[in-house]
Structure formats: C-alpha cells, structure tokens
Design an enzyme around this catalytic site. Structure first.
Site, PDB file in Angstrom:
ATOM      1  N   GLN A   1     -72.775 -50.704 -56.255  1.00 34.13           N
ATOM      2  CA  GLN A   1     -73.287 -51.976 -55.755  1.00 34.13           C
ATOM      3  C   GLN A   1     -73.239 -53.046 -56.833  1.00 34.13           C
ATOM      4  OE1 GLN A   1     -77.048 -52.555 -53.237  1.00 34.13           O
ATOM      5  NE2 GLN A   1     -77.830 -52.964 -55.278  1.00 34.13           N
TER       6      GLN A   1
ATOM      7  N   HIS B   1     -87.734 -50.429 -59.628  1.00 33.25           N
ATOM      8  CA  HIS B   1     -87.810 -51.855 -59.284  1.00 33.25           C
ATOM      9  C   HIS B   1     -88.626 -52.622 -60.323  1.00 33.25           C
ATOM     10  CE1 HIS B   1     -87.316 -50.063 -55.121  1.00 33.25           C
ATOM     11  NE2 HIS B   1     -86.319 -50.920 -55.167  1.00 33.25           N
TER      12      HIS B   1
ATOM     13  N   ASP C   1     -77.590 -47.706 -58.424  1.00 34.21           N
ATOM     14  CA  ASP C   1     -76.618 -48.186 -57.441  1.00 34.21           C
ATOM     15  C   ASP C   1     -75.464 -48.850 -58.182  1.00 34.21           C
ATOM     16  OD1 ASP C   1     -78.084 -47.604 -54.872  1.00 34.21           O
ATOM     17  OD2 ASP C   1     -79.569 -48.856 -55.859  1.00 34.21           O
TER      18      ASP C   1
END
Length: 283
Positions: free
Chosen positions: A153, A37, A150
C-alpha cells in the site's frame, strides 16, 4: 482535540491552519486503533505543527466477500486514544459525503497493484488509491504517515503521489509488534487464542529468512521456499503467498540485492494476516 465530520468544515479548518503557516501531518486510518496506528501519530507529531487523523471504514477497498460490515468499529476507544496521543483533529467523514449519489470516479495505479495482495483482492488498491486521493484533496497534508505492515500500500501511494504530482510526502513507519513478535493489526481481534499462537509463525519465518540472508543466501526462490515450508508446518496456517520483490519498485527479482521486500499473506481460519520484512544487502 476537535472532531470534524463535514468535508466543508475540514476544508475550513485546514485553510485557517495554512494561513498560520503550519505544517500538517496526516494519518489516515479505518479505526480500530492499536499501537501501530499510535506510532504513526507519534511520528506525525514529531515533524508536524498540526496532526490530523481520519477514521473512515472505506467501503470501496473491500471485496464482495470481505469483512466490511464486520470490520471492527471502536469509535469511543479510538477517540480516547487519539486524545491521549495528542492528535489535534479527528476527521470522521460520512460515506455519503465521500461517495455521493452518482459518484463514479476512480484512481488506479498500474503495474504494482496486480501482485501480492492484488492477486486475490481485485479492486482493493483501486479503492485505497481513490479514498486516499480524496482525503489528500480534503486535508491537504504536507506529510502522510503509513505503516510498513502494509508495505505494498505504501509503495502504491508513493507511486500515485509521484505520478499525479501531489504535493505530499509519504512517510513509511516501521512495523509495531507485540512482545512475542505478532505484528499489530486491527484484524488480530478475530483470532482465537489457538490461532493467535499459531500466527507467531509469521514473524518466526521472516526472521529465519533474515538469518539466511545474513549467512549469505541470495536466492529468492530458495528463501521463499524455506519460509513457505516453515509456515506450512503450522497446521492452522493456510498460506496465500510468500513472495519477494525489489523495494520500493516491486519488480521481479531472482537474487537478493540492495533492498528486497519479503511479504507473506496467511489465513488462520477466516482471518487473513499479512506481514513482511525488508531485507537489505550492503556489498
């Protein structure tokens, strides 16, 4: 750094930023922040005047037997991490504001959500597309940053943005890994020490596939079979899928050409981990 919990206050802040002509970079997260992140936030900082990160555990992307209630919520350490990295605003909306009483509008992206994780998590990407659309409407970013871990996604959101003429650029940031190769994930904390060691088979199997391509192998079925066999050698690993698709359009292929996504999903006990590698052939 400012923390905003109200949708109205977030809109007001963005309006002021827009009046100043600033570019907004946005990092949507569900919290339990890790180095992956933070890499997204660093990337946002490098190309934006104002960085907004959201922390919202989105209930609509969890299935009935998934870990919504148990999903790690580490607000204090998340806020500290955002402040250290230099995020300008953390947006922490309430579920009741994001999904008010009587709410019933969904965003669905067809043709690419039914494969890979969509096979075993029906409704997951509908929840993702819906909440990201809502967040984009509130934050109105110029760019939004998502991790390659991901990858499906990312592709879904790229298609959604294109199909709905949204004025935001989706930026995919490479996977961040521990020194031993395990991809950073909020769910890694669920692993026992033995399961974590076993999970290293994911990155090893992907690297072996990359080596096969480098050495000239182009058959997708053979590459996937080799990866699956390698993972299956680990007694604690239960393979959910090993699949290859063209990237970024995720179309069925039989031969490695141009860019190809090799993606895996494997369970270690009750913990489901995903990993991937983008293989590229330049001929």
């Amino acid at each position: 750094m400012t923390v905003i919990e109200s949708v109205a206050e977030m809109r007001e802040f963005i309006a002021q930023v827009r009046q100043q002509g600033k570019k907004v970079g946005f990092v949507p997260t569900m919290g339990a922040l890790h180095e992956g992140h933070l890499a997204l936030m660093e990337e946002a900082k490098s190309s934006s005047d104002t960085v907004v990160a959201s922390i919202f555990v989105n209930p609509t992307q969890f299935g009935p037997n998934e870990d919504y209630d148990a999903y790690p919520r580490t607000w204090k350490s998340d806020i500290d991490a955002c402040q250290k990295i230099g995020v300008d605003v953390v947006f922490r909306p309430h579920v009741a504001d994001m999904y008010p009483q009587g709410w019933g509008t969904w965003v669905s992206v067809d043709n690419i959500t039914e494969k890979l994780c969509g096979q075993t998590r029906p409704g997951h990407f509908r929840g993702v597309a819906t909440v990201v659309t809502k967040l984009f409407n509130i934050v109105q970013p110029d760019r939004a940053f998502f991790g390659q871990k991901d990858a499906q996604q990312v592709v879904v959101l790229m298609k959604m943005v294109r199909d709905l003429n949204m004025n935001v650029e989706i930026i995919m940031v490479p996977i961040v890994r521990d020194p031993d190769g395990l991809a950073k994930s909020s769910r890694n904390i669920y692993l026992t020490p033995e399961q974590r060691t076993a999970a290293l088979v994911l990155s090893r199997s992907l690297l072996s596939a990359q080596q096969m391509v480098i050495q000239g192998q182009r058959g997708c079925r053979l590459i996937c079979s080799e990866v699956q066999d390698k993972i299956a050698e680990e007694p604690l690993a239960a393979v959910e899928y090993v699949q290859m698709y063209s990237f970024p359009d995720l179309q069925e292929i039989t031969t490695v050409r141009d860019k190809v996504l090799l993606a895996v999903a494997v369970r270690f006990g009750t913990t489901r981990l995903i990993d991937n590698m983008i293989l590229e052939v330049k001929e």
